[in-house]
Motif scaffolding. Sequence first.
Motif, PDB file in Angstrom:
ATOM      1  N   GLN A 124       2.313   0.633   4.740  1.00 38.03           N
ATOM      2  CA  GLN A 124       0.717   0.881   4.201  1.00 38.03           C
ATOM      3  C   GLN A 124      -0.201   2.231   4.313  1.00 38.03           C
ATOM      4  O   GLN A 124       0.273   3.408   5.531  1.00 38.03           O
ATOM      5  CB  GLN A 124      -0.337   0.127   5.376  1.00 38.03           C
ATOM      6  N   GLU A 125       0.136   2.488   3.400  1.00 35.93           N
ATOM      7  CA  GLU A 125      -0.631   3.734   3.093  1.00 35.93           C
ATOM      8  C   GLU A 125      -2.461   3.714   3.049  1.00 35.93           C
ATOM      9  O   GLU A 125      -3.032   3.271   2.151  1.00 35.93           O
ATOM     10  CB  GLU A 125      -0.072   4.149   2.209  1.00 35.93           C
ATOM     11  N   GLN A 126      -2.978   4.655   4.034  1.00 27.72           N
ATOM     12  CA  GLN A 126      -4.926   4.388   4.215  1.00 27.72           C
ATOM     13  C   GLN A 126      -4.714   5.982   3.693  1.00 27.72           C
ATOM     14  O   GLN A 126      -6.204   5.713   3.658  1.00 27.72           O
ATOM     15  CB  GLN A 126      -4.909   4.264   6.188  1.00 27.72           C
ATOM     16  N   ASN A 127      -4.891   6.711   3.423  1.00 22.24           N
ATOM     17  CA  ASN A 127      -5.201   8.355   3.012  1.00 22.24           C
ATOM     18  C   ASN A 127      -4.629   8.092   1.146  1.00 22.24           C
ATOM     19  O   ASN A 127      -3.803   7.013   0.538  1.00 22.24           O
ATOM     20  CB  ASN A 127      -4.242   9.230   3.258  1.00 22.24           C
ATOM     21  N   CYS A 128      -5.845   9.550   0.657  1.00 16.91           N
ATOM     22  CA  CYS A 128      -5.820   9.221  -0.913  1.00 16.91           C
ATOM     23  C   CYS A 128      -4.414  10.024  -1.341  1.00 16.91           C
ATOM     24  O   CYS A 128      -4.251  10.105  -2.485  1.00 16.91           O
ATOM     25  CB  CYS A 128      -6.961   9.907  -1.231  1.00 16.91           C
ATOM     26  N   TYR A 129      -4.245  10.844  -0.452  1.00 17.32           N
ATOM     27  CA  TYR A 129      -2.825  11.713  -0.471  1.00 17.32           C
ATOM     28  C   TYR A 129      -1.265  11.184   0.190  1.00 17.32           C
ATOM     29  O   TYR A 129      -2.229  11.671   1.439  1.00 17.32           O
ATOM     30  CB  TYR A 129      -3.196  13.118  -0.820  1.00 17.32           C
ATOM     31  N   PRO A 130      -0.911  10.352  -0.005  1.00 16.74           N
ATOM     32  CA  PRO A 130       0.208   9.748   0.649  1.00 16.74           C
ATOM     33  C   PRO A 130       1.069  11.292   1.402  1.00 16.74           C
ATOM     34  O   PRO A 130       1.254  12.323   1.117  1.00 16.74           O
ATOM     35  CB  PRO A 130       0.927   9.165   0.456  1.00 16.74           C
ATOM     36  N   GLY A 131       1.553  10.971   2.767  1.00 16.98           N
ATOM     37  CA  GLY A 131       2.572  11.700   3.211  1.00 16.98           C
ATOM     38  C   GLY A 131       3.999  12.112   2.155  1.00 16.98           C
ATOM     39  O   GLY A 131       4.175  11.089   1.701  1.00 16.98           O
ATOM     40  N   LEU A 132       5.074  12.869   2.356  1.00 13.78           N
ATOM     41  CA  LEU A 132       6.460  12.738   2.166  1.00 13.78           C
ATOM     42  C   LEU A 132       6.920  12.108   2.524  1.00 13.78           C
ATOM     43  O   LEU A 132       7.324  11.442   1.777  1.00 13.78           O
ATOM     44  CB  LEU A 132       6.699  14.381   2.675  1.00 13.78           C
ATOM     45  N   ALA A 133       7.038  11.402   3.931  1.00 13.99           N
ATOM     46  CA  ALA A 133       7.935  10.491   4.471  1.00 13.99           C
ATOM     47  C   ALA A 133       7.115   9.407   2.847  1.00 13.99           C
ATOM     48  O   ALA A 133       8.359   8.289   3.223  1.00 13.99           O
ATOM     49  CB  ALA A 133       7.614   9.963   5.612  1.00 13.99           C
ATOM     50  N   ASN A 134       6.309   9.112   3.660  1.00 18.66           N
ATOM     51  CA  ASN A 134       5.762   7.457   2.585  1.00 18.66           C
ATOM     52  C   ASN A 134       6.342   7.652   0.508  1.00 18.66           C
ATOM     53  O   ASN A 134       6.287   6.581   0.153  1.00 18.66           O
ATOM     54  CB  ASN A 134       4.054   7.197   2.281  1.00 18.66           C
ATOM     55  N   ARG A 135       5.937   8.840   0.549  1.00 15.96           N
ATOM     56  CA  ARG A 135       6.318   9.121  -1.092  1.00 15.96           C
ATOM     57  C   ARG A 135       7.730   9.363  -1.603  1.00 15.96           C
ATOM     58  O   ARG A 135       7.802   8.529  -2.652  1.00 15.96           O
ATOM     59  CB  ARG A 135       5.669  10.658  -1.170  1.00 15.96           C
ATOM     60  N   ILE A 136       8.306   9.488  -0.472  1.00 18.97           N
ATOM     61  CA  ILE A 136      10.355   8.990  -0.540  1.00 18.97           C
ATOM     62  C   ILE A 136       9.850   7.930  -0.584  1.00 18.97           C
ATOM     63  O   ILE A 136      11.206   7.034  -0.888  1.00 18.97           O
ATOM     64  CB  ILE A 136      10.674   9.893   0.706  1.00 18.97           C
ATOM     65  N   LEU A 137       9.761   7.476   0.512  1.00 21.34           N
ATOM     66  CA  LEU A 137      10.001   5.584   1.066  1.00 21.34           C
ATOM     67  C   LEU A 137       9.732   4.270  -0.120  1.00 21.34           C
ATOM     68  O   LEU A 137      10.181   3.759  -0.135  1.00 21.34           O
ATOM     69  CB  LEU A 137       9.896   5.684   2.273  1.00 21.34           C
ATOM     70  N   GLY A 138       8.329   5.191  -0.604  1.00 18.66           N
ATOM     71  CA  GLY A 138       7.260   4.120  -1.333  1.00 18.66           C
ATOM     72  C   GLY A 138       8.487   3.480  -3.079  1.00 18.66           C
ATOM     73  O   GLY A 138       8.857   2.608  -3.064  1.00 18.66           O
ATOM     74  N   LYS A 139       9.658   4.372  -3.161  1.00 18.83           N
ATOM     75  CA  LYS A 139      10.554   4.176  -4.327  1.00 18.83           C
ATOM     76  C   LYS A 139      11.521   2.894  -4.063  1.00 18.83           C
ATOM     77  O   LYS A 139      11.848   2.520  -4.801  1.00 18.83           O
ATOM     78  CB  LYS A 139      11.427   5.431  -4.729  1.00 18.83           C
ATOM     79  N   CYS A 140      11.985   2.527  -2.297  1.00 21.88           N
ATOM     80  CA  CYS A 140      12.937   1.716  -2.214  1.00 21.88           C
ATOM     81  C   CYS A 140      11.823   0.716  -1.036  1.00 21.88           C
ATOM     82  O   CYS A 140      13.026  -0.332  -1.027  1.00 21.88           O
ATOM     83  CB  CYS A 140      13.386   2.807  -0.968  1.00 21.88           C
ATOM     84  N   VAL A 141      10.984   1.110  -0.552  1.00 21.39           N
ATOM     85  CA  VAL A 141       9.996  -0.616  -0.402  1.00 21.39           C
ATOM     86  C   VAL A 141       9.592  -1.250  -1.029  1.00 21.39           C
ATOM     87  O   VAL A 141       9.987  -1.605  -2.090  1.00 21.39           O
ATOM     88  CB  VAL A 141       9.387  -0.125   1.203  1.00 21.39           C
TER      89      VAL A 141
END
Length: 167
Positions: A124-141
């Motif tokens: 769940q990304e609630q920000n308009c600019y995701p943090g590093l963890a979510n940017r990396i994880l977004g590729k594999c979730v």
Amino acid sequence: MKKQKIIISCGGTGGHIFPGLEIAKSLQKKDSNLDIFFVGALGRMEMYQVPKAGFPIKGVWIQGVYRKSIIKNIFFPLKFIVSLIQSFFILLYHSPIAVIGTGGFASFPILYTATFLGIKTYIQEQNCYPGLANRILGKCVNRVFVAHDGMEKFFPKNKILNFGNPV
């Protein structure tokens, strides 16, 4: 009937913790047979905010990456490895049907390990600019739930669902 477990991981700031709590409350309201368990970073705000809201939490030994200080990052590799091992055992013990992360460095080890084990994973990304963890994880979730348009700059378009912020 055996309860199904869901792990929610959040941490660092209220901007990650409170959406995680709202997701937990909504899921329990929708299905009382769900057992919600949280994972966060030891010594951080989530370790007292989550139990205060009535949910159990387990802390892992992890820290964020300090981009302006090499000294503060000395223990990061060790903490990262330990947190992955801790996450592995948490997942084996709880056998969740899904793991949900709302961002922050605390969510990285458990979500990454869950993807490796083939457990359904969501961000769940609630920000308009995701943090590093979510940017990396977004590729594999499996799926990324966002609150803003234009997030395909950061996440694969086929994984994005815009449902807004949990409230």
